[in-house]
Design an enzyme around this catalytic site. Structure first.
Site, PDB file in Angstrom:
ATOM      1  N   ARG A 127       0.821  -1.217   0.000  1.00  0.00           N
ATOM      2  CA  ARG A 127       0.000   0.000   0.000  1.00  0.00           C
ATOM      3  C   ARG A 127       0.856   1.270   0.000  1.00  0.00           C
ATOM      4  O   ARG A 127       1.934   1.307   0.581  1.00  0.00           O
ATOM      5  CB  ARG A 127      -0.953  -0.027   1.205  1.00  0.00           C
ATOM      6  CG  ARG A 127      -1.903  -1.208   1.121  1.00  0.00           C
ATOM      7  CD  ARG A 127      -2.836  -1.276   2.303  1.00  0.00           C
ATOM      8  NE  ARG A 127      -3.766  -0.162   2.329  1.00  0.00           N
ATOM      9  CZ  ARG A 127      -4.631   0.045   3.315  1.00  0.00           C
ATOM     10  NH1 ARG A 127      -4.660  -0.778   4.354  1.00  0.00           N
ATOM     11  NH2 ARG A 127      -5.445   1.065   3.271  1.00  0.00           N
ATOM     12  N   SER A 171      -8.563  11.665   2.448  1.00  0.00           N
ATOM     13  CA  SER A 171      -8.093  10.617   3.351  1.00  0.00           C
ATOM     14  C   SER A 171      -8.021  11.117   4.796  1.00  0.00           C
ATOM     15  O   SER A 171      -7.274  12.041   5.105  1.00  0.00           O
ATOM     16  CB  SER A 171      -6.704  10.133   2.918  1.00  0.00           C
ATOM     17  OG  SER A 171      -6.114   9.399   3.966  1.00  0.00           O
ATOM     18  N   ASP A 319     -15.354   2.309   3.581  1.00  0.00           N
ATOM     19  CA  ASP A 319     -15.091   0.900   3.907  1.00  0.00           C
ATOM     20  C   ASP A 319     -16.308  -0.001   3.670  1.00  0.00           C
ATOM     21  O   ASP A 319     -16.231  -1.209   3.871  1.00  0.00           O
ATOM     22  CB  ASP A 319     -14.660   0.778   5.372  1.00  0.00           C
ATOM     23  CG  ASP A 319     -13.290   1.413   5.602  1.00  0.00           C
ATOM     24  OD1 ASP A 319     -12.502   1.491   4.637  1.00  0.00           O
ATOM     25  OD2 ASP A 319     -13.021   1.833   6.742  1.00  0.00           O
TER      26      ASP A 319
HETATM   27  C1  S3P Z   1      -9.572   5.422   8.408  1.00  0.00           C
HETATM   28  C2  S3P Z   1      -9.690   6.107   7.223  1.00  0.00           C
HETATM   29  C3  S3P Z   1     -10.034   5.468   5.947  1.00  0.00           C
HETATM   30  C4  S3P Z   1     -10.621   4.066   6.144  1.00  0.00           C
HETATM   31  C5  S3P Z   1      -9.859   3.276   7.161  1.00  0.00           C
HETATM   32  C6  S3P Z   1      -9.846   3.978   8.507  1.00  0.00           C
HETATM   33  C7  S3P Z   1      -9.185   6.161   9.612  1.00  0.00           C
HETATM   34  O1  S3P Z   1      -8.871   5.374   5.164  1.00  0.00           O
HETATM   35  O2  S3P Z   1     -10.645   3.386   4.916  1.00  0.00           O
HETATM   36  O3  S3P Z   1     -10.406   1.986   7.330  1.00  0.00           O
HETATM   37  O4  S3P Z   1      -9.334   5.610  10.731  1.00  0.00           O
HETATM   38  O5  S3P Z   1      -8.726   7.302   9.497  1.00  0.00           O
HETATM   39  P1  S3P Z   1      -8.349   6.603   4.252  1.00  0.00           P
HETATM   40  O6  S3P Z   1      -7.859   7.677   5.133  1.00  0.00           O
HETATM   41  O7  S3P Z   1      -7.238   6.016   3.426  1.00  0.00           O
HETATM   42  O8  S3P Z   1      -9.524   7.017   3.433  1.00  0.00           O
END
Ligand code: S3P
Length: 437
Positions: A127, A171, A319
């Protein structure tokens, strides 16, 4: 620090009678990571209840301990963290499968004069970390990463300056990494969000005594950036609740209540979408837990119809697309979901995994640009396939849910990954009458 679960490598889901019962879902994953990290940085003893004891969060607990905080499990979901000045750990921090743990910890250590190397499992090592490493570099952190900005990543932190960052990717992890690094930075720390993402970091930072202002799209750390320990109560994770709730919608005659599920408006896109599909979902007993609104969510088996989900909703249900795609497979008519580019860089390439899995189960599904089209016939899909979870807990749970109402059973290999976010999933589903073994 691991907690035993019965989730096994290979599971099969078979057509199940009405699902019925009242269930408690484990604590929210996003809030659990944040509570441990902020507790580890804060002055004093933070007490956490309702912590998600899944592998992802246990890795963060171990990391915070390796960085110098005192972390103790005092009961079921009950933890205490005595904050400390973090030090360079003796060895690499292994974040396992957890993108959230990795990216938030990278931000937190970048603000401190220490050196930390981060590693992860096969999925996490694929990733992209550049999305957090680039802004941390801009702030002044020294960073070494493997090719393509991937793990292992070594960060030498400290002496950071400010930043003004536009969160184009929507994000929450990137935003959170910047805010955590900013706790010790000199200067203005500002994140602009064209699309709002989950605000648990901002809410929890405020609760720990840090000034965080929000003015429209702009989030800014204030002058007061010191953290003081508090008691944190973590409500049930809406992203986990999604699985039994959708299972109830598609298994005829079902009636399932998930108690005390968090309803932060930046997390409820799936509920909005399911309601648009005709799902009978009711929110009762609304109250506040740990600074978040929660409710008991009641789902009844419902005939569903296809839906078009705008890209603007994707951050609030990022998610939930795998399980929404399963609901769409049972719906009458075409569903179109827009703006799913981020799904390609989750625990697996979820867009590809959803399409491959649905196709194997006899459902017509295809990509369109960054979107997904699922053709529902209004009849149960065939099923009759074995899906490789490929280190992706949400793919594993989604296809097991599909198998509860498809004509033929659905097998999932690599199902042990479910324990990263939802320990006890199989037992909880079985308690409702689901045939998963
Ligand atoms: C999260 C943000 C999301 C989500 C992840 C949890 C977090 O990811 O998909 O399961 O706790 O900040 P991204 O920040 O990559 O969108």
């Amino acid at each position: 620090m691991s907690v035993a679960t019965l989730d096994r490598d290979r599971l099969t889901a078979r057509a199940s009678g009405p699902l019925a019962g009242v269930i408690d879902i484990p604590g929210d994953k996003s809030m659990s990571h944040r509570a441990l990290i902020l507790g580890g940085l804060a002055k004093g003893k933070t007490r956490i209840s309702g912590l998600l004891e899944g592998d992802d969060v246990l890795r963060t607990a171990a990391a915070v301990a390796a960085l110098g905080a005192e972390v103790e499990r005092t009961g079921d979901g009950e933890w205490s963290v005595v904050g400390a000045e973090w030090r360079s750990p003796a060895g690499p921090i292994d974040c396992g499968n957890s993108g959230t743990g990795a990216r938030l910890l990278m931000g937190a250590v970048a603000g401190l004069p220490i050196e930390v190397t981060f590693t992860g499992d096969e999925s996490l090592s694929r990733r992209p970390m550049g999305r957090v490493l680039d802004p941390l570099r801009t702030m002044g952190a020294r960073v070494v990463a493997a090719e393509g900005g991937r793990m292992p990543v070594t960060i030498s932190g400290g002496a950071l300056g400010g930043i003004r960052f536009v969160n184009e990717m929507a994000s929450a992890q990137v935003k959170s990494a910047i805010l955590l690094a900013g706790l010790r930075a000199d200067g203005a720390v500002e994140v602009i969000e064209p699309i709002a993402t989950r605000d648990h970091s901002e809410n929890m930072l405020r609760a720990f005594g840090c000034d965080v202002e929000r003015d429209g799209e702009l989030i800014r750390l204030g002058e007061r950036r010191a953290l003081t320990a508090i008691d944190v109560v973590i409500p049930a994770d809406p992203s986990s609740a999604a699985f039994p709730l959708v299972a109830a919608l598609i298994c005829s005659g079902s009636y399932v209540t998930a108690r005390g599920v968090m309803l932060n408006p930046l997390r409820t896109g799936l509920l909005t979408t399911l309601a648009e599909m005709g799902a009978e979902i009711e929110l009762t007993n609304r109250r506040s837990v740990g600074g978040e609104e929660v409710a008991d969510i009641v789902a009844r088996a419902s005939p569903l119809h296809g839906v078009e989900v705008p890209a603007s909703r994707s951050a609030s249900m990022i998610d939930e697309y795998p399980i929404l795609a399963v609901a769409a497979a049972f719906a009458h008519g075409r569903s179109i979901m827009h703006g799913l580019a981020e799904l390609r860089v989750k625990e697996s390439d979820r867009l590809a995994a959803i399409i491959a899995g649905l196709t194997a189960c006899g459902v017509e599904a295809r990509e369109k640009g960054d979107g997904l089209i699922v053709e529902g016939t209004g009849r149960p899909p065939r099923g009759g396939a074995t899906i490789n979870a490929n280190h992706d807990h949400r793919i594993a749970m989604s296809f097991l849910v599909l198998g509860l109402a498809s004509t033929q059973p659905v097998g999932v290999t690599g199902a042990e990954t479910i324990a990263t976010s939802f320990p006890g999933f199989t037992e909880l589903m079985s308690s409702l009458g689901a045939r998963i073994a």
